[in-house]
Design an enzyme around this catalytic site. Sequence first.
Site, PDB file in Angstrom:
ATOM      1  N   GLU A  74       0.859  -1.188   0.000  1.00 47.57           N
ATOM      2  CA  GLU A  74       0.000   0.000   0.000  1.00 47.57           C
ATOM      3  C   GLU A  74       0.893   1.235   0.000  1.00 47.57           C
ATOM      4  O   GLU A  74       1.910   1.281   0.676  1.00 47.57           O
ATOM      5  CB  GLU A  74      -0.878   0.006   1.264  1.00 47.57           C
ATOM      6  CG  GLU A  74      -1.824   1.189   1.330  1.00 47.57           C
ATOM      7  CD  GLU A  74      -2.716   1.190   2.574  1.00 47.57           C
ATOM      8  OE1 GLU A  74      -2.319   0.626   3.603  1.00 47.57           O
ATOM      9  OE2 GLU A  74      -3.817   1.768   2.496  1.00 47.57           O
ATOM     10  N   LYS A  92      -9.704   1.620  -2.672  1.00 49.72           N
ATOM     11  CA  LYS A  92      -9.977   1.146  -1.303  1.00 49.72           C
ATOM     12  C   LYS A  92     -11.422   1.470  -0.929  1.00 49.72           C
ATOM     13  O   LYS A  92     -11.858   2.630  -1.033  1.00 49.72           O
ATOM     14  CB  LYS A  92      -9.002   1.837  -0.349  1.00 49.72           C
ATOM     15  CG  LYS A  92      -8.964   1.290   1.057  1.00 49.72           C
ATOM     16  CD  LYS A  92      -7.863   2.035   1.829  1.00 49.72           C
ATOM     17  CE  LYS A  92      -7.552   1.446   3.169  1.00 49.72           C
ATOM     18  NZ  LYS A  92      -6.398   2.120   3.804  1.00 49.72           N
ATOM     19  N   CYS A 129      -5.596  -3.065   2.527  1.00 53.90           N
ATOM     20  CA  CYS A 129      -5.370  -2.857   3.961  1.00 53.90           C
ATOM     21  C   CYS A 129      -6.635  -2.969   4.817  1.00 53.90           C
ATOM     22  O   CYS A 129      -7.108  -4.073   5.067  1.00 53.90           O
ATOM     23  CB  CYS A 129      -4.651  -1.532   4.171  1.00 53.90           C
ATOM     24  SG  CYS A 129      -3.701  -1.548   5.708  1.00 53.90           S
TER      25      CYS A 129
END
Length: 282
Positions: free
Chosen positions: A43, A118, A159
């Site tokens: 990330e 994301k 994440c």
Amino acid sequence: MTVFKLALVQLAVGAQKAANLANARAKVLEAAQAGAQLVVLPECFNSPYGTQYFSDYAEEINTENMSESIAALSSMARDSQVYLVGGSIPERDHKTQQLFNTCTIWSPQGTLLAKHRKIHLFDIDFPGKIVFKESEVLSAGDSITEFTTPWGKFGVAICYDIRFPELAMIAARRGCIGMLYPGAFNMTTGPLHWELLLRARAVDNQIFAAVCSPARDETASYHAWGHSTIVDPHARVLATTDEKQSIVYADLDTDLLDSARRSVPIYSQRRFDVYPDIAAKK
Ligand SMILES: O=C(O)CCC(=O)C(=O)O
């Protein structure tokens, strides 16, 4: 039996974007040289991680007119001949000017296969430990991402997305053989949850799962946990590392998917008469 080599590049990331891109390129080429066919970057690999950096480092994702990081990703995939899950970069949407935390996925020919914004922004308040609010500057993505390789389909999420089991469940039930997560946990939630969440996503769905972190930089404002890790469909850790820059490799044997599912047959025991199948297409 089909076996292929996955590599996670736990990259040392600093403030110089050009140096981050050059380092990523060298490490992806090194992984390919060592036999990796599928490579994952962390990330926020082109910039330090932090809401104060996202706008300055953001780029538009446009394959017709490639910006610095996008051109670098395309050429590192092509020159190393690997499927490349390009970590994430701060993305600026050309039309809306919104910022996203976005992963691009590349073919060995250097073409863009997919992009994941994301979905779940990292907004946490862990008293006395860590406060982080991505939503102060980022917007959230709104679609589920998968891509196809010669070994099977993979789901991709970033994440904090790993905390939402629905994404892995949907990917697995739609036939993905693994979930790949560029991530950057911290010194509080890393030791608590990083490996637990990864193994949980694997065991719930009997898939491969891997999470790739930046290396820890003690001089940065955000201290990444590191510990990039690959687990198999039995949720066994195949390979992991500490906090330093390194490449984590594992040979993934797709026969393990069947053997895990034969041993513990949850795929045929689900009770969609009792609860809904969230992976069913509406
Ligand atoms: O979920 C966590 O504890 C960390 C998540 C994170 O660091 C992120 O989403 O970037």
